[in-house]
Design a protein around this motif. Structure first.
Motif, PDB file in Angstrom:
ATOM      1  N   ALA A   1      -3.960  -7.742   4.554  1.00  0.00           N
ATOM      2  CA  ALA A   1      -3.806  -9.181   4.781  1.00  0.00           C
ATOM      3  C   ALA A   1      -2.342  -9.599   4.740  1.00  0.00           C
ATOM      4  O   ALA A   1      -1.903 -10.426   5.543  1.00  0.00           O
ATOM      5  CB  ALA A   1      -4.617  -9.964   3.739  1.00  0.00           C
TER       6      ALA A   1
ATOM      7  N   SER B   1     -13.040  -5.662   3.210  1.00  0.00           N
ATOM      8  CA  SER B   1     -12.592  -4.532   2.400  1.00  0.00           C
ATOM      9  C   SER B   1     -13.174  -4.594   0.982  1.00  0.00           C
ATOM     10  O   SER B   1     -13.478  -3.553   0.396  1.00  0.00           O
ATOM     11  CB  SER B   1     -11.064  -4.468   2.352  1.00  0.00           C
ATOM     12  OG  SER B   1     -10.546  -5.551   1.636  1.00  0.00           O
ATOM     13  N   LEU B   2     -13.354  -5.793   0.445  1.00  0.00           N
ATOM     14  CA  LEU B   2     -13.993  -5.918  -0.864  1.00  0.00           C
ATOM     15  C   LEU B   2     -15.440  -5.433  -0.819  1.00  0.00           C
ATOM     16  O   LEU B   2     -15.892  -4.718  -1.713  1.00  0.00           O
ATOM     17  CB  LEU B   2     -13.946  -7.367  -1.348  1.00  0.00           C
ATOM     18  CG  LEU B   2     -12.608  -7.869  -1.855  1.00  0.00           C
ATOM     19  CD1 LEU B   2     -12.670  -9.368  -2.097  1.00  0.00           C
ATOM     20  CD2 LEU B   2     -12.211  -7.141  -3.110  1.00  0.00           C
TER      21      LEU B   2
ATOM     22  N   GLY C   1     -10.894  -1.817  -2.998  1.00  0.00           N
ATOM     23  CA  GLY C   1     -11.057  -2.671  -1.824  1.00  0.00           C
ATOM     24  C   GLY C   1     -10.131  -3.876  -1.869  1.00  0.00           C
ATOM     25  O   GLY C   1      -9.588  -4.299  -0.850  1.00  0.00           O
TER      26      GLY C   1
ATOM     27  N   GLY D   1      -7.394  -4.377   0.957  1.00  0.00           N
ATOM     28  CA  GLY D   1      -7.544  -5.607   1.729  1.00  0.00           C
ATOM     29  C   GLY D   1      -6.356  -6.535   1.583  1.00  0.00           C
ATOM     30  O   GLY D   1      -5.910  -7.144   2.554  1.00  0.00           O
TER      31      GLY D   1
ATOM     32  N   VAL E   1     -10.372  -9.754   6.690  1.00  0.00           N
ATOM     33  CA  VAL E   1     -10.093  -8.356   6.356  1.00  0.00           C
ATOM     34  C   VAL E   1     -10.233  -8.143   4.855  1.00  0.00           C
ATOM     35  O   VAL E   1     -10.795  -7.132   4.412  1.00  0.00           O
ATOM     36  CB  VAL E   1      -8.673  -7.964   6.833  1.00  0.00           C
ATOM     37  CG1 VAL E   1      -8.301  -6.572   6.369  1.00  0.00           C
ATOM     38  CG2 VAL E   1      -8.568  -8.076   8.331  1.00  0.00           C
ATOM     39  N   LEU E   2      -9.759  -9.083   4.079  1.00  0.00           N
ATOM     40  CA  LEU E   2      -9.865  -8.987   2.624  1.00  0.00           C
ATOM     41  C   LEU E   2     -11.325  -8.986   2.176  1.00  0.00           C
ATOM     42  O   LEU E   2     -11.734  -8.154   1.361  1.00  0.00           O
ATOM     43  CB  LEU E   2      -9.104 -10.137   1.964  1.00  0.00           C
ATOM     44  CG  LEU E   2      -9.092 -10.180   0.451  1.00  0.00           C
ATOM     45  CD1 LEU E   2      -8.462  -8.927  -0.117  1.00  0.00           C
ATOM     46  CD2 LEU E   2      -8.363 -11.406  -0.034  1.00  0.00           C
TER      47      LEU E   2
END
Length: 57
Positions: free
Chosen positions: A48, A19-20, A40, A44, A15-16
């Protein structure tokens, strides 16, 4: 050392990373890639941490 059955199945790192990438792409479109990257990262990291906290229960 913990046994494999106690290991969390959740993956907050994915997810991190996503999102970045999404934040950077949106930032590029808006002309501010650094700001998009940081946004992001914040979003993220928050997601997380929520996944991690949910997995601890």
């Amino acid at each position: 050392m913990s046994s494999p059955s106690q290991r969390s199945d959740s993956a907050g790192g994915f997810v991190l990373a996503v999102s970045l990438m999404i934040g950077t792409i949106i930032g590029l479109v808006a002309g501010q890639p650094s700001l998009g990257f940081l946004a992001g990262l914040v979003v993220g990291a928050a997601i997380a941490v929520m996944i991690w906290l949910k997995g601890r229960r």
